[in-house]
Design a protein around this motif. Sequence first.
Motif, PDB file in Angstrom:
ATOM      1  N   LEU A 242       1.190  -1.319  -0.357  1.00  0.00           N
ATOM      2  CA  LEU A 242      -0.217  -0.278   0.345  1.00  0.00           C
ATOM      3  C   LEU A 242       1.147   1.418  -0.175  1.00  0.00           C
ATOM      4  O   LEU A 242       0.453   1.833  -0.833  1.00  0.00           O
ATOM      5  N   MET A 243       1.993   1.553   1.309  1.00  0.00           N
ATOM      6  CA  MET A 243       2.930   2.455   0.606  1.00  0.00           C
ATOM      7  C   MET A 243       3.311   2.655  -0.854  1.00  0.00           C
ATOM      8  O   MET A 243       3.903   3.894  -0.664  1.00  0.00           O
ATOM      9  N   GLY A 244       3.504   1.357  -1.266  1.00  0.00           N
ATOM     10  CA  GLY A 244       4.048   2.150  -3.112  1.00  0.00           C
ATOM     11  C   GLY A 244       3.158   2.814  -3.918  1.00  0.00           C
ATOM     12  O   GLY A 244       3.455   2.869  -4.792  1.00  0.00           O
ATOM     13  N   LEU A 245       1.890   2.323  -3.547  1.00  0.00           N
ATOM     14  CA  LEU A 245       1.125   2.468  -4.858  1.00  0.00           C
ATOM     15  C   LEU A 245       0.928   4.109  -4.111  1.00  0.00           C
ATOM     16  O   LEU A 245       0.960   4.029  -5.997  1.00  0.00           O
ATOM     17  N   PRO A 246       1.412   4.626  -4.262  1.00  0.00           N
ATOM     18  CA  PRO A 246       1.149   6.839  -4.378  1.00  0.00           C
ATOM     19  C   PRO A 246       2.434   6.631  -4.528  1.00  0.00           C
ATOM     20  O   PRO A 246       2.398   8.533  -5.526  1.00  0.00           O
ATOM     21  N   LEU A 247       3.406   5.809  -4.422  1.00  0.00           N
ATOM     22  CA  LEU A 247       5.111   6.253  -4.856  1.00  0.00           C
ATOM     23  C   LEU A 247       5.589   6.415  -6.583  1.00  0.00           C
ATOM     24  O   LEU A 247       4.365   5.197  -7.076  1.00  0.00           O
ATOM     25  N   TYR A 248       6.280   7.154  -7.069  1.00  0.00           N
ATOM     26  CA  TYR A 248       6.593   6.323  -8.642  1.00  0.00           C
ATOM     27  C   TYR A 248       7.992   6.914  -8.383  1.00  0.00           C
ATOM     28  O   TYR A 248       8.914   7.607  -8.169  1.00  0.00           O
ATOM     29  N   SER A 249       9.079   5.350  -9.527  1.00  0.00           N
ATOM     30  CA  SER A 249      10.002   5.763  -9.868  1.00  0.00           C
ATOM     31  C   SER A 249      10.405   4.375 -10.297  1.00  0.00           C
ATOM     32  O   SER A 249      10.107   3.095 -10.538  1.00  0.00           O
ATOM     33  N   ASN A 250      11.078   4.280 -11.356  1.00  0.00           N
ATOM     34  CA  ASN A 250      11.561   2.895 -12.023  1.00  0.00           C
ATOM     35  C   ASN A 250      11.967   2.316 -11.312  1.00  0.00           C
ATOM     36  O   ASN A 250      12.457   2.486  -9.479  1.00  0.00           O
ATOM     37  N   ALA A 251      12.918   0.477 -12.008  1.00  0.00           N
ATOM     38  CA  ALA A 251      13.135   0.134 -10.697  1.00  0.00           C
ATOM     39  C   ALA A 251      14.576   0.160 -10.581  1.00  0.00           C
ATOM     40  O   ALA A 251      14.940   0.085  -9.285  1.00  0.00           O
TER      41      ALA A 251
END
Length: 321
Positions: A242-251
């Motif tokens: 859930l913490m990763g959902l609003p974040l944006y980054s490539n691998a």
Amino acid sequence: MFALFTRLADLTTYSLLGLDPGSRLAEAVHFFIEDTTKIFVLLVVVVFVMALFRSVLSPERVRRSLEGRSRGLGYVLAVTLGAVTPFCSCSSVPLFIGFLEAGIPLGVTMAFLITSPLVNEVAVVILASVVGWKLTVVYVATGLGVGLAGGILIDRLHLERWVEGYVWNIRLGAVAIPDGALGGRARIRSAWGEVRDIVGRIWLYVLIGIGIGAALHGYVPEDFLARVAGPANPFAVPIAVLMGLPLYSNATGIIPVAEALLAKGVPVGTTLAFMMSVVALSLPEFIMLRKVLKPAMLVFLAVFLSLSFVVVGLLLNALFV
């Protein structure tokens, strides 16, 4: 080979800057310098090599290699090609249309599109340099498995109705993805151009990721992360996703954060679930796909990927105890 970057960080942190080796600031600065130099050198080298490879394996050739295959072979080829052809989000729509208008089943097409952002060959090399090949193989196998399962499930549920109607009405060849032949020098120029383009687009994300990783490494107490994301918390994996959902980054950008989390004792499954959530559930990718997919399909993808990452995280935590 990577000891060079450690020595450079030692020299800069302790000799040039004169920081106390036992201080939190020194640990954070050392982490930042070592990862910045290592990741950017690897980024340039790997992007250049893979750009040469992609000048041969273009999107149009990928489409032709999948066209006319049996479903079983199509799935295997789709996730394999997705792993070695990480086309950017701007290619998602023409690739999607090109695959479907060539008669490639929706499930096979979606298996490719799910795998492509998850398993990034640049990130794989960098991840291996940071956490070792054992965990990298686990990450790659997991990404391939999620892509394969997603494609098969979409195929079995016959979700073609959740694709925008105009996509099915496009005539074969109406959306052609260029497949130009390049000579040797032209390929090298094109590869360096791709290095400048990719590094120019992601350098800020990489620096932000390294900065977050450095802060976690130097300043966040291990007992705090152990309480929040450690094995004692049964909800750690769902919270990480859930913490990763609003974040944006490539691998590539999220790898330093994953490295710092692992160093602080966060379990492997929780860390990789968070990493996959940030990479695969990105808002830009979903915005691009909205042009060809109905909202119901986007919701389905978000739910499927979220649940998959939770299951993967729990399984890996159970295996790597």
